[in-house]
Design a protein around this motif. Structure first.
Motif, PDB file in Angstrom:
ATOM      1  N   PRO A   1      -3.792  -2.931  -6.601  1.00 34.94           N
ATOM      2  CA  PRO A   1      -4.800  -2.907  -5.133  1.00 34.94           C
ATOM      3  C   PRO A   1      -5.060  -4.405  -4.549  1.00 34.94           C
ATOM      4  O   PRO A   1      -4.964  -5.137  -5.803  1.00 34.94           O
ATOM      5  CB  PRO A   1      -5.777  -2.119  -5.314  1.00 34.94           C
ATOM      6  N   PRO A   2      -4.944  -4.564  -3.521  1.00 30.68           N
ATOM      7  CA  PRO A   2      -5.246  -5.852  -2.849  1.00 30.68           C
ATOM      8  C   PRO A   2      -6.550  -6.573  -3.185  1.00 30.68           C
ATOM      9  O   PRO A   2      -7.516  -5.614  -3.322  1.00 30.68           O
ATOM     10  CB  PRO A   2      -5.270  -5.788  -1.425  1.00 30.68           C
TER      11      PRO A   2
ATOM     12  N   THR B   1       1.997  -9.310  -5.769  1.00 27.63           N
ATOM     13  CA  THR B   1       1.513  -9.174  -4.286  1.00 27.63           C
ATOM     14  C   THR B   1       2.390  -9.800  -3.527  1.00 27.63           C
ATOM     15  O   THR B   1       2.823  -9.385  -2.394  1.00 27.63           O
ATOM     16  CB  THR B   1      -0.045  -9.496  -4.224  1.00 27.63           C
TER      17      THR B   1
ATOM     18  N   ASN C   1      -1.122  -3.807   1.716  1.00 29.20           N
ATOM     19  CA  ASN C   1      -2.463  -3.145   1.100  1.00 29.20           C
ATOM     20  C   ASN C   1      -1.903  -1.804   0.535  1.00 29.20           C
ATOM     21  O   ASN C   1      -2.083  -1.580  -0.267  1.00 29.20           O
ATOM     22  CB  ASN C   1      -3.589  -3.052   2.144  1.00 29.20           C
ATOM     23  N   LYS C   2      -1.250  -0.944   1.531  1.00 28.35           N
ATOM     24  CA  LYS C   2      -0.931   0.415   1.027  1.00 28.35           C
ATOM     25  C   LYS C   2      -0.061   0.174   0.067  1.00 28.35           C
ATOM     26  O   LYS C   2      -0.112   1.039  -0.845  1.00 28.35           O
ATOM     27  CB  LYS C   2      -0.007   0.842   2.574  1.00 28.35           C
TER      28      LYS C   2
ATOM     29  N   GLU D   1      -1.943  -0.343  -2.935  1.00 25.51           N
ATOM     30  CA  GLU D   1      -2.694   0.867  -3.382  1.00 25.51           C
ATOM     31  C   GLU D   1      -1.864   1.814  -4.158  1.00 25.51           C
ATOM     32  O   GLU D   1      -2.090   2.345  -5.288  1.00 25.51           O
ATOM     33  CB  GLU D   1      -3.073   1.343  -2.198  1.00 25.51           C
TER      34      GLU D   1
ATOM     35  N   ARG E   1      -6.100 -13.112   1.440  1.00 27.07           N
ATOM     36  CA  ARG E   1      -5.709 -12.223   0.091  1.00 27.07           C
ATOM     37  C   ARG E   1      -5.394 -13.135  -0.736  1.00 27.07           C
ATOM     38  O   ARG E   1      -4.674 -14.254  -0.655  1.00 27.07           O
ATOM     39  CB  ARG E   1      -4.425 -11.799   0.822  1.00 27.07           C
TER      40      ARG E   1
ATOM     41  N   SER F   1      -0.078  -7.370   6.564  1.00 24.47           N
ATOM     42  CA  SER F   1      -1.226  -7.108   5.503  1.00 24.47           C
ATOM     43  C   SER F   1      -1.356  -5.693   5.315  1.00 24.47           C
ATOM     44  O   SER F   1      -1.414  -5.115   4.085  1.00 24.47           O
ATOM     45  CB  SER F   1      -2.400  -7.685   6.259  1.00 24.47           C
ATOM     46  N   ASP F   2      -1.468  -4.969   6.469  1.00 22.70           N
ATOM     47  CA  ASP F   2      -1.788  -3.322   6.410  1.00 22.70           C
ATOM     48  C   ASP F   2      -0.759  -2.791   5.315  1.00 22.70           C
ATOM     49  O   ASP F   2      -1.047  -1.886   4.481  1.00 22.70           O
ATOM     50  CB  ASP F   2      -1.954  -2.608   7.635  1.00 22.70           C
TER      51      ASP F   2
END
Lengths: 267, 267
Positions: free
Chosen positions: B51-52, B70, B42-43, B46, B64, B38-39
């Motif tokens: 963005p998420p 995505t 997200n990065k 972004e 999410r 997930s992290d």
């Protein structure tokens, strides 16, 4: 046994490739699919503010300089979205594909070239922190295990160094090494050209046949990435692969066409 | 059989985890490692201008929203760099790891929720083009094949829909499903907290033990992502997993500590 490498450049038609593999079915024999990831890696690098850098070796081969950040982009691209979206396409067509990289189970055991010698502005230089490598051996056990269990392995061109480091390796030569290790009859190197061209980029200048003992003398016709393909072909043939065909990945039935001899047949 | 899920949030110490797995060695029995992404997703989102977006279901679960783009980020992150860099860490420590995702070989067969119901500003809405899913079954055959051949499978939380589509699935519930399918004695859900906290984020309020028949009454203590962990624990126990331990992935010897009962033990 058929080993196929498909390039990652614009124009290569993954959907058509997967359609063709599904149409051919399992009766056509076991298949291993090796892919690239250069274009996706470039796009990621550009978008993330760390653009790709290509370097030329003293012997004239062009390759990517892979610092650690670029290796991570390569893991995302080749190991991630390219690999998994090929597996998805195959699964959607009823083929039970399994995506791995050469790092997994040390399928591709490589030697890291942490420092590389390059030529820039006519002068030789050394570059450090490189995460590329050359393939030293293939652990075919995992691939055979997957094939025997009825899966179609989809392999991303990462290798594993002796120290367990992930390495970016050339996809064409990875496919050649795998074809040799599995004793494949045929290796297809498919990309966005019809094969080796006598007068690149004139597609009507296709070289349709190269005798296996005369590959060396055709190396001069190979431009850019095609050099590694011809080199890979040479390596595969030297290790017992029956034939190597450089074929077109832009067209429908690209596998069937290449197997039927459309392209540059080296044997 | 030990199934471990390690989260992808800041603080989780992958090096310490892999050190511990290497120190425990194969004598400690077979291990399957499931991870998140997930992290990193997200990065990427972004950085790449997409963005998420997180949405809340009518029953209060946060997840999410995964549109196609995505999903591709998720393939790059979870399927790519997180998976391969964990395999690299394990290979560097002498563990012959093989990274796959639940899409590969249809390890995780899922059901796509192409349209999801969410609550936003107090009102219910429908969202389309979602590429998340719930796990319906586990094809443990491929995992068993890998384990029997001596490999440590590292599994990214992608699943395969009936139609062969790639799906983003919850990593904790993926680990729970795998633990159940493999008849694991123990499922460890490791993250950047010491376990379930009675008064989040006060780490001294750790709940050290939950009776297996009373998980429901502890759900109220679970904040954010912890909800899915408790839900996963409940699902695993209901399907015969001996115990589930919510443990700390920030510390040295995180596996050994969790197995020894440090954390929230549910049995």
């Amino acid at each position: 046994m058929l080993v196929i490498k498909v390039g990652g450049s614009a124009g290569n038609n993954y959907d058509a490739l997967c359609d063709d593999l599904a149409a051919r079915g399992s009766a056509a024999g076991p298949v291993v699919l090796v892919h690239g990831g250069s274009d996706e890696t470039n796009k990621l690098g550009e978008a993330l503010g760390h653009p790709p850098r290509f370097v030329t070796s003293p012997s004239g081969y062009t390759s990517r300089y892979t610092d650690r950040r670029t290796l991570e982009f390569f893991m995302m691209a080749a190991g991630g979205v390219v690999n998994k979206s090929l597996v998805e396409r195959l699964q959607a067509r009823g083929i039970n594909a399994v995506g791995v990289s050469g790092l997994d189970g040390r399928i591709l055991a490589g030697k890291r070239k942490a420092t590389i010698r390059i030529v820039e502005d006519g002068r030789q230089k050394m570059l450090r922190d490189d995460w590329t490598g050359t393939i030293e051996s293939v652990n075919s056990g995992l691939l055979r295990t997957l094939l025997d269990a009825g899966y179609l392995p989809v392999v991303a061109p990462l290798a594993c160094s002796e120290r367990g480091e992930a390495l970016n390796v050339d996809g064409d030569r990875a496919a050649a090494a795998i074809a040799a290790a599995l004793g494949a009859d045929t290796l297809l190197l498919l990309s966005n050209v019809p094969g080796l061209l006598r007068a690149f980029p004139d597609e009507s200048s296709l070289i349709t046949h190269i005798p296996r003992n005369d590959v060396e003398s055709y190396l001069g016709f190979a431009e850019g990435r095609m050099k590694k393909k011809v080199l890979g072909a040479q390596e595969a043939l030297a290790q017992g692969v029956g034939q190597v065909i450089l074929g077109d990945a832009r067209v429908a039935e690209c596998v069937t066409r290449a197997v039927a001899g459309h392209g540059t047949v080296i044997r």
